[in-house]
Structures are given as C-alpha cells and as structure tokens.
Design a protein around this motif. Sequence first.
Motif, mmCIF file in Angstrom:
data_model
loop_
_atom_site.group_PDB
_atom_site.id
_atom_site.type_symbol
_atom_site.label_atom_id
_atom_site.label_comp_id
_atom_site.label_asym_id
_atom_site.label_seq_id
_atom_site.Cartn_x
_atom_site.Cartn_y
_atom_site.Cartn_z
ATOM 1 N N GLU A 1 32.941 -14.013 12.339
ATOM 2 C CA GLU A 1 32.621 -14.345 10.951
ATOM 3 C C GLU A 1 31.207 -14.908 10.830
ATOM 4 N N ASN A 2 30.859 -15.853 11.695
ATOM 5 C CA ASN A 2 29.520 -16.440 11.622
ATOM 6 C C ASN A 2 28.451 -15.492 12.158
ATOM 7 N N MET A 3 28.825 -14.618 13.093
ATOM 8 C CA MET A 3 27.883 -13.595 13.542
ATOM 9 C C MET A 3 27.492 -12.700 12.370
ATOM 10 N N GLN A 4 28.465 -12.350 11.553
ATOM 11 C CA GLN A 4 28.189 -11.502 10.390
ATOM 12 C C GLN A 4 27.291 -12.226 9.396
ATOM 13 N N ARG A 5 27.494 -13.528 9.239
ATOM 14 C CA ARG A 5 26.651 -14.312 8.329
ATOM 15 C C ARG A 5 25.194 -14.330 8.805
ATOM 16 N N VAL A 6 25.011 -14.508 10.113
ATOM 17 C CA VAL A 6 23.650 -14.498 10.667
ATOM 18 C C VAL A 6 23.028 -13.115 10.509
ATOM 19 N N LEU A 7 23.819 -12.079 10.769
ATOM 20 C CA LEU A 7 23.319 -10.714 10.617
ATOM 21 C C LEU A 7 22.929 -10.438 9.169
ATOM 22 N N ASP A 8 23.762 -10.843 8.232
ATOM 23 C CA ASP A 8 23.470 -10.626 6.814
ATOM 24 C C ASP A 8 22.190 -11.338 6.395
ATOM 25 N N ALA A 9 22.003 -12.564 6.886
ATOM 26 C CA ALA A 9 20.792 -13.318 6.558
ATOM 27 C C ALA A 9 19.560 -12.628 7.134
ATOM 28 N N SER A 10 19.707 -12.111 8.343
ATOM 29 C CA SER A 10 18.604 -11.403 8.990
ATOM 30 C C SER A 10 18.252 -10.128 8.234
ATOM 31 N N ILE A 11 19.270 -9.408 7.795
ATOM 32 C CA ILE A 11 19.035 -8.157 7.052
ATOM 33 C C ILE A 11 18.232 -8.415 5.783
ATOM 34 N N GLU A 12 18.502 -9.527 5.109
ATOM 35 C CA GLU A 12 17.779 -9.866 3.882
ATOM 36 C C GLU A 12 16.292 -10.104 4.146
ATOM 37 N N VAL A 13 15.965 -10.519 5.380
ATOM 38 C CA VAL A 13 14.573 -10.852 5.702
ATOM 39 C C VAL A 13 13.830 -9.676 6.347
ATOM 40 N N ILE A 14 14.441 -9.028 7.351
ATOM 41 C CA ILE A 14 13.722 -7.990 8.088
ATOM 42 C C ILE A 14 14.358 -6.604 7.970
ATOM 43 N N GLY A 15 15.440 -6.495 7.235
ATOM 44 C CA GLY A 15 16.066 -5.195 7.030
ATOM 45 C C GLY A 15 17.182 -4.911 8.034
ATOM 46 N N GLU A 16 17.982 -3.901 7.708
ATOM 47 C CA GLU A 16 19.164 -3.615 8.522
ATOM 48 C C GLU A 16 18.813 -3.050 9.896
ATOM 49 N N THR A 17 17.881 -2.104 9.949
ATOM 50 C CA THR A 17 17.575 -1.448 11.223
ATOM 51 C C THR A 17 17.124 -2.441 12.279
ATOM 52 N N LYS A 18 16.114 -3.236 11.959
ATOM 53 C CA LYS A 18 15.602 -4.209 12.932
ATOM 54 C C LYS A 18 16.654 -5.250 13.293
ATOM 55 N N SER A 19 17.449 -5.651 12.319
ATOM 56 C CA SER A 19 18.499 -6.640 12.580
ATOM 57 C C SER A 19 19.556 -6.091 13.539
ATOM 58 N N LEU B 1 20.600 -7.374 17.386
ATOM 59 C CA LEU B 1 21.976 -7.675 17.790
ATOM 60 C C LEU B 1 22.370 -6.848 19.014
ATOM 61 N N VAL B 2 21.875 -5.627 19.096
ATOM 62 C CA VAL B 2 22.107 -4.801 20.283
ATOM 63 C C VAL B 2 21.588 -5.524 21.525
ATOM 64 N N LEU B 3 20.389 -6.081 21.427
ATOM 65 C CA LEU B 3 19.818 -6.813 22.561
ATOM 66 C C LEU B 3 20.699 -7.991 22.950
ATOM 67 N N ASN B 4 21.215 -8.705 21.957
ATOM 68 C CA ASN B 4 22.117 -9.827 22.241
ATOM 69 C C ASN B 4 23.335 -9.361 23.040
ATOM 70 N N PHE B 5 23.928 -8.251 22.613
ATOM 71 C CA PHE B 5 25.121 -7.744 23.296
ATOM 72 C C PHE B 5 24.789 -7.231 24.701
ATOM 73 N N LEU B 6 23.641 -6.585 24.844
ATOM 74 C CA LEU B 6 23.235 -6.087 26.159
ATOM 75 C C LEU B 6 23.062 -7.230 27.152
ATOM 76 N N LYS B 7 22.487 -8.326 26.701
ATOM 77 C CA LYS B 7 22.194 -9.444 27.602
ATOM 78 C C LYS B 7 23.444 -10.107 28.142
ATOM 79 N N VAL B 8 24.580 -9.934 27.464
ATOM 80 C CA VAL B 8 25.839 -10.483 27.975
ATOM 81 C C VAL B 8 26.768 -9.355 28.428
ATOM 82 N N GLU B 9 26.170 -8.169 28.617
ATOM 83 C CA GLU B 9 26.875 -7.011 29.157
ATOM 84 C C GLU B 9 28.087 -6.592 28.320
ATOM 85 N N LYS B 10 27.980 -6.759 27.032
ATOM 86 C CA LYS B 10 29.029 -6.283 26.127
ATOM 87 C C LYS B 10 28.609 -4.899 25.617
ATOM 88 N N TYR B 11 28.736 -3.920 26.507
ATOM 89 C CA TYR B 11 28.229 -2.578 26.228
ATOM 90 C C TYR B 11 28.994 -1.835 25.135
#
Length: 231
Positions: A83-101, A105-115
């Motif tokens: 739930e809070n991950m989605q809130r952070v993502l939504d806030a990021s999308i408002e600032v830098i857009g969906e693609t970059k956001s 998030l992909v990088l975050n998941f890669l760094k913890v090996e959540k492929y």
Amino acid sequence: MFLRHYVEKGDSENLSKAFHVLKEEGLIELKTALNWSPLIDIHIQKGDLETAVQEFERIAKEEGKLPHKFKLMQELIEKEDMENMQRVLDASIEVIGETKSLYDLVLNFLKVEKYPQAKKLLETPGLRYDQDKVSYIMHKLAQDNALDELENFVALSQSIFACDREFMYSTLVSTLEQVKEAVRINDVWVNMQEEDFVPSEELKIQCMYICLLYTSPSPRDATLSRMPSSA
C-alpha cells in the motif's frame, strides 16, 4: 550539515523547526532532493515508515522533490508494504512521470533479487524504452558489482517496446570483460540465441576476444563453437 545531528538523535520536532528556519532565511539549497532527505531519513531511522511516506508525499506535492525515494522504497519492499509502495510510486509519477518512476522501481526490485516483480513492471503495457534510465540502471548495477542482477535486467528487458538490445548486451559484455568474468559469456551468448537476437560483428568479436583471453580451453572452445564466424 548540522541537521544530521537531529536525525541521529531522532528529534523530528527540532529537525522540522531548524529546517524551516534555514529555508526561510535562504540558508539551504533547495533545488536538489538531497537536502530534503533528513526530513525523510529521520522517520526511516525511527522505523516510522508511515510518517516517512506522508512526508515524502508532502514534499513531492509542494516542492516537486523526491528525497530518499530509493531508500524509502527499499524499506517498504523489505516490509512488503504494498500500500505504501503504491503511494510512493504515485507521488513519484506526479513529479517525474510513469516511465521513469517504473524504471526506478525496477532497480529497487533488482537490488533485492525480486526478479518476478521486476519482470512484471518491465512488461507494463505501453512501457517504452528509456535510454537514460536503462543506462543509469546498468551503470549502477555494474558499479555495485551486482552481476547477477545486471544479467537478469538484460534478460528481463527484451519485451520493452523499441528496446536497444545491442546497447544492453554490449554494456553487459563490457562489464563482464572489466571484471574478467568471461565464463558468464557462455550464458550471455546462449541468451542472445534464445531470444533470436543477432549481435553486431563488433559484439561477436568482443565476446570471442574475452573468451580467448580469460577462459580455459574447454569453455573457450565450447563458446566459440556456438558463435558464428566474424569473417
């Protein structure tokens, strides 16, 4: 910055007051997200992720900055707080857009090996290839010597619309060459074949050169036997 003193003490009230004074007096540079980070970091340090997310949303909305986004998202991923991950993502999308956001998030998941989660994001309908973000992710993973994560990023990205596979494979191979991980070239070459990617002559030669230079005869010969001639 002396604001770190309040962060280390966990004194959010005086941190907020001090930051407000510095802001009003023009004594702090506000153009970069880094200088806003103590307002997020203090709540992360205290384990109060809910308040950290609330403050992140406020700063994103009022200032257009995304302080400590990666660190905050990493904490939320570890807690599996969707739930809070989605809130952070939504806030990021408002600032830098969906693609970059989404790439962030992909990088975050890669760094913890959540492929699987990274793969799902990269398969988002309409997601386009972003050269700057892809370059950043690959550079960051290479810098951290996260070779497994780097290889998986290349493999998982093939479904992206207009993806520059030559660039991604070339970057991967160059990274492996720098750390003398030639044995991995076998897997990279197999991956190229499985996705029907035809590398440039330059990339073929680079792969063969690395195998000749760094591997023992057996794996080298096995690799070269699968590679088309560059002649």
